[in-house]
Motif scaffolding. Structure first.
Motif, PDB file in Angstrom:
ATOM      1  N   LEU A  28      11.329   3.952   4.905  1.00  0.00           N
ATOM      2  CA  LEU A  28      11.403   4.870   6.051  1.00  0.00           C
ATOM      3  C   LEU A  28      10.438   4.447   7.151  1.00  0.00           C
ATOM      4  O   LEU A  28      10.749   4.557   8.340  1.00  0.00           O
ATOM      5  N   ASP A  29       9.270   3.956   6.736  1.00  0.00           N
ATOM      6  CA  ASP A  29       8.316   3.455   7.722  1.00  0.00           C
ATOM      7  C   ASP A  29       8.897   2.266   8.484  1.00  0.00           C
ATOM      8  O   ASP A  29       8.687   2.136   9.691  1.00  0.00           O
ATOM      9  N   ILE A  30       9.625   1.398   7.781  1.00  0.00           N
ATOM     10  CA  ILE A  30      10.263   0.252   8.442  1.00  0.00           C
ATOM     11  C   ILE A  30      11.279   0.739   9.469  1.00  0.00           C
ATOM     12  O   ILE A  30      11.318   0.255  10.601  1.00  0.00           O
ATOM     13  N   VAL A  31      12.087   1.708   9.070  1.00  0.00           N
ATOM     14  CA  VAL A  31      13.103   2.251   9.978  1.00  0.00           C
ATOM     15  C   VAL A  31      12.461   2.852  11.222  1.00  0.00           C
ATOM     16  O   VAL A  31      13.007   2.734  12.328  1.00  0.00           O
ATOM     17  N   ASN A  32      11.295   3.427  11.054  1.00  0.00           N
ATOM     18  CA  ASN A  32      10.643   4.118  12.173  1.00  0.00           C
ATOM     19  C   ASN A  32       9.703   3.242  12.992  1.00  0.00           C
ATOM     20  O   ASN A  32       9.029   3.744  13.887  1.00  0.00           O
ATOM     21  N   THR A  33       9.658   1.940  12.725  1.00  0.00           N
ATOM     22  CA  THR A  33       8.811   1.064  13.537  1.00  0.00           C
ATOM     23  C   THR A  33       9.507   0.790  14.866  1.00  0.00           C
ATOM     24  O   THR A  33      10.729   0.906  14.989  1.00  0.00           O
ATOM     25  N   SER A  34       8.717   0.401  15.821  1.00  0.00           N
ATOM     26  CA  SER A  34       9.308   0.073  17.118  1.00  0.00           C
ATOM     27  C   SER A  34      10.056  -1.252  17.031  1.00  0.00           C
ATOM     28  O   SER A  34       9.843  -2.048  16.117  1.00  0.00           O
ATOM     29  N   GLN A  35      10.893  -1.487  17.991  1.00  0.00           N
ATOM     30  CA  GLN A  35      11.786  -2.635  17.981  1.00  0.00           C
ATOM     31  C   GLN A  35      11.044  -3.970  17.866  1.00  0.00           C
ATOM     32  O   GLN A  35      11.489  -4.873  17.174  1.00  0.00           O
ATOM     33  N   TYR A  36       9.920  -4.095  18.521  1.00  0.00           N
ATOM     34  CA  TYR A  36       9.212  -5.376  18.557  1.00  0.00           C
ATOM     35  C   TYR A  36       8.016  -5.435  17.616  1.00  0.00           C
ATOM     36  O   TYR A  36       7.210  -6.355  17.707  1.00  0.00           O
ATOM     37  N   ASP A  37       7.919  -4.507  16.698  1.00  0.00           N
ATOM     38  CA  ASP A  37       6.777  -4.473  15.783  1.00  0.00           C
ATOM     39  C   ASP A  37       7.079  -5.277  14.514  1.00  0.00           C
ATOM     40  O   ASP A  37       7.119  -4.757  13.405  1.00  0.00           O
ATOM     41  N   TYR A  38       7.269  -6.571  14.695  1.00  0.00           N
ATOM     42  CA  TYR A  38       7.642  -7.461  13.590  1.00  0.00           C
ATOM     43  C   TYR A  38       6.569  -7.533  12.515  1.00  0.00           C
ATOM     44  O   TYR A  38       6.873  -7.538  11.329  1.00  0.00           O
ATOM     45  N   GLU A  39       5.315  -7.599  12.947  1.00  0.00           N
ATOM     46  CA  GLU A  39       4.226  -7.731  11.980  1.00  0.00           C
ATOM     47  C   GLU A  39       4.124  -6.515  11.071  1.00  0.00           C
ATOM     48  O   GLU A  39       3.875  -6.647   9.875  1.00  0.00           O
ATOM     49  N   GLU A  40       4.314  -5.337  11.626  1.00  0.00           N
ATOM     50  CA  GLU A  40       4.267  -4.108  10.823  1.00  0.00           C
ATOM     51  C   GLU A  40       5.391  -4.092   9.799  1.00  0.00           C
ATOM     52  O   GLU A  40       5.181  -3.759   8.633  1.00  0.00           O
ATOM     53  N   ARG A  41       6.604  -4.468  10.233  1.00  0.00           N
ATOM     54  CA  ARG A  41       7.738  -4.516   9.303  1.00  0.00           C
ATOM     55  C   ARG A  41       7.509  -5.552   8.212  1.00  0.00           C
ATOM     56  O   ARG A  41       7.825  -5.313   7.048  1.00  0.00           O
ATOM     57  N   GLU A  42       6.952  -6.691   8.587  1.00  0.00           N
ATOM     58  CA  GLU A  42       6.675  -7.722   7.594  1.00  0.00           C
ATOM     59  C   GLU A  42       5.646  -7.234   6.576  1.00  0.00           C
ATOM     60  O   GLU A  42       5.800  -7.447   5.371  1.00  0.00           O
ATOM     61  N   SER A  43       4.629  -6.558   7.045  1.00  0.00           N
ATOM     62  CA  SER A  43       3.609  -6.011   6.153  1.00  0.00           C
ATOM     63  C   SER A  43       4.212  -4.968   5.208  1.00  0.00           C
ATOM     64  O   SER A  43       3.919  -4.968   4.011  1.00  0.00           O
ATOM     65  N   LEU A  44       5.042  -4.102   5.727  1.00  0.00           N
ATOM     66  CA  LEU A  44       5.703  -3.091   4.900  1.00  0.00           C
ATOM     67  C   LEU A  44       6.636  -3.740   3.884  1.00  0.00           C
ATOM     68  O   LEU A  44       6.685  -3.322   2.728  1.00  0.00           O
ATOM     69  N   TYR A  45       7.346  -4.781   4.315  1.00  0.00           N
ATOM     70  CA  TYR A  45       8.246  -5.498   3.402  1.00  0.00           C
ATOM     71  C   TYR A  45       7.460  -6.117   2.253  1.00  0.00           C
ATOM     72  O   TYR A  45       7.871  -6.042   1.094  1.00  0.00           O
ATOM     73  N   LYS A  46       6.319  -6.711   2.557  1.00  0.00           N
ATOM     74  CA  LYS A  46       5.487  -7.310   1.516  1.00  0.00           C
ATOM     75  C   LYS A  46       4.992  -6.250   0.540  1.00  0.00           C
ATOM     76  O   LYS A  46       4.917  -6.498  -0.670  1.00  0.00           O
ATOM     77  N   SER A  47       4.664  -5.081   1.043  1.00  0.00           N
ATOM     78  CA  SER A  47       4.243  -3.980   0.174  1.00  0.00           C
ATOM     79  C   SER A  47       5.374  -3.565  -0.765  1.00  0.00           C
ATOM     80  O   SER A  47       5.152  -3.336  -1.958  1.00  0.00           O
ATOM     81  N   ILE A  48       6.573  -3.473  -0.231  1.00  0.00           N
ATOM     82  CA  ILE A  48       7.735  -3.104  -1.042  1.00  0.00           C
ATOM     83  C   ILE A  48       7.961  -4.134  -2.139  1.00  0.00           C
ATOM     84  O   ILE A  48       8.175  -3.777  -3.303  1.00  0.00           O
ATOM     85  N   LYS A  49       7.910  -5.409  -1.779  1.00  0.00           N
ATOM     86  CA  LYS A  49       8.137  -6.456  -2.774  1.00  0.00           C
ATOM     87  C   LYS A  49       7.060  -6.420  -3.857  1.00  0.00           C
ATOM     88  O   LYS A  49       7.355  -6.609  -5.039  1.00  0.00           O
ATOM     89  N   ALA A  50       5.820  -6.153  -3.483  1.00  0.00           N
ATOM     90  CA  ALA A  50       4.742  -6.070  -4.477  1.00  0.00           C
ATOM     91  C   ALA A  50       4.981  -4.910  -5.440  1.00  0.00           C
ATOM     92  O   ALA A  50       4.812  -5.067  -6.659  1.00  0.00           O
ATOM     93  N   MET A  51       5.391  -3.771  -4.912  1.00  0.00           N
ATOM     94  CA  MET A  51       5.667  -2.620  -5.780  1.00  0.00           C
ATOM     95  C   MET A  51       6.849  -2.898  -6.709  1.00  0.00           C
ATOM     96  O   MET A  51       6.825  -2.507  -7.879  1.00  0.00           O
ATOM     97  N   GLU A  52       7.867  -3.576  -6.194  1.00  0.00           N
ATOM     98  CA  GLU A  52       9.008  -3.926  -7.042  1.00  0.00           C
ATOM     99  C   GLU A  52       8.589  -4.881  -8.154  1.00  0.00           C
ATOM    100  O   GLU A  52       9.044  -4.757  -9.289  1.00  0.00           O
ATOM    101  N   GLU A  53       7.718  -5.821  -7.843  1.00  0.00           N
ATOM    102  CA  GLU A  53       7.234  -6.759  -8.860  1.00  0.00           C
ATOM    103  C   GLU A  53       6.427  -6.037  -9.933  1.00  0.00           C
ATOM    104  O   GLU A  53       6.555  -6.347 -11.124  1.00  0.00           O
ATOM    105  N   ILE A  54       5.609  -5.076  -9.542  1.00  0.00           N
ATOM    106  CA  ILE A  54       4.835  -4.302 -10.512  1.00  0.00           C
ATOM    107  C   ILE A  54       5.771  -3.522 -11.425  1.00  0.00           C
ATOM    108  O   ILE A  54       5.621  -3.531 -12.651  1.00  0.00           O
ATOM    109  N   LYS A  55       6.760  -2.865 -10.841  1.00  0.00           N
ATOM    110  CA  LYS A  55       7.730  -2.097 -11.627  1.00  0.00           C
ATOM    111  C   LYS A  55       8.469  -3.008 -12.606  1.00  0.00           C
ATOM    112  O   LYS A  55       8.578  -2.694 -13.795  1.00  0.00           O
ATOM    113  N   GLU A  56       8.922  -4.151 -12.127  1.00  0.00           N
ATOM    114  CA  GLU A  56       9.653  -5.091 -12.980  1.00  0.00           C
ATOM    115  C   GLU A  56       8.771  -5.673 -14.074  1.00  0.00           C
ATOM    116  O   GLU A  56       9.239  -5.923 -15.184  1.00  0.00           O
ATOM    117  N   HIS A  57       7.499  -5.867 -13.779  1.00  0.00           N
ATOM    118  CA  HIS A  57       6.569  -6.378 -14.787  1.00  0.00           C
ATOM    119  C   HIS A  57       6.476  -5.417 -15.969  1.00  0.00           C
ATOM    120  O   HIS A  57       6.571  -5.832 -17.123  1.00  0.00           O
TER     121      HIS A  57
END
Length: 75
Positions: A28-57
């Motif tokens: 939801l945070d990714i959806v609500n970022t501004s159009q040009y806020d690439y770094e914020e979306r990338e940071s949020l994406y990395k957080s999501i991937k880390a949480m998915e890896e923890i869950k899968e572990h």
């Protein structure tokens, strides 16, 4: 952590549900970022991937014994 401890964590607590809730919050945070806020979306994406890896572990740890019991040996 033993496979039984991982299984207990997954089945007897709301660990997976909480991780999934956090992932949805980040999406939801990714959806609500501004159009040009690439770094914020990338940071949020990395957080999501880390949480998915923890869950899968933990899910992998929980089924380790089951896999070992069910495998067969070819002589």
């Amino acid at each position: 952590m033993t496979p039984n401890e991982a299984k207990d964590l997954l089945e007897k607590t709301k660990f997976i549900a909480e991780i999934e809730k956090l992932i949805m919050d980040k999406m939801l945070d990714i959806v609500n970022t501004s159009q040009y806020d690439y770094e914020e979306r990338e940071s949020l994406y990395k957080s999501i991937k880390a949480m998915e890896e923890i869950k899968e572990h933990f899910q992998s740890l929980a089924v380790t014994d089951k896999i070992k019991r069910n495998r067969f040996y070819i002589a």
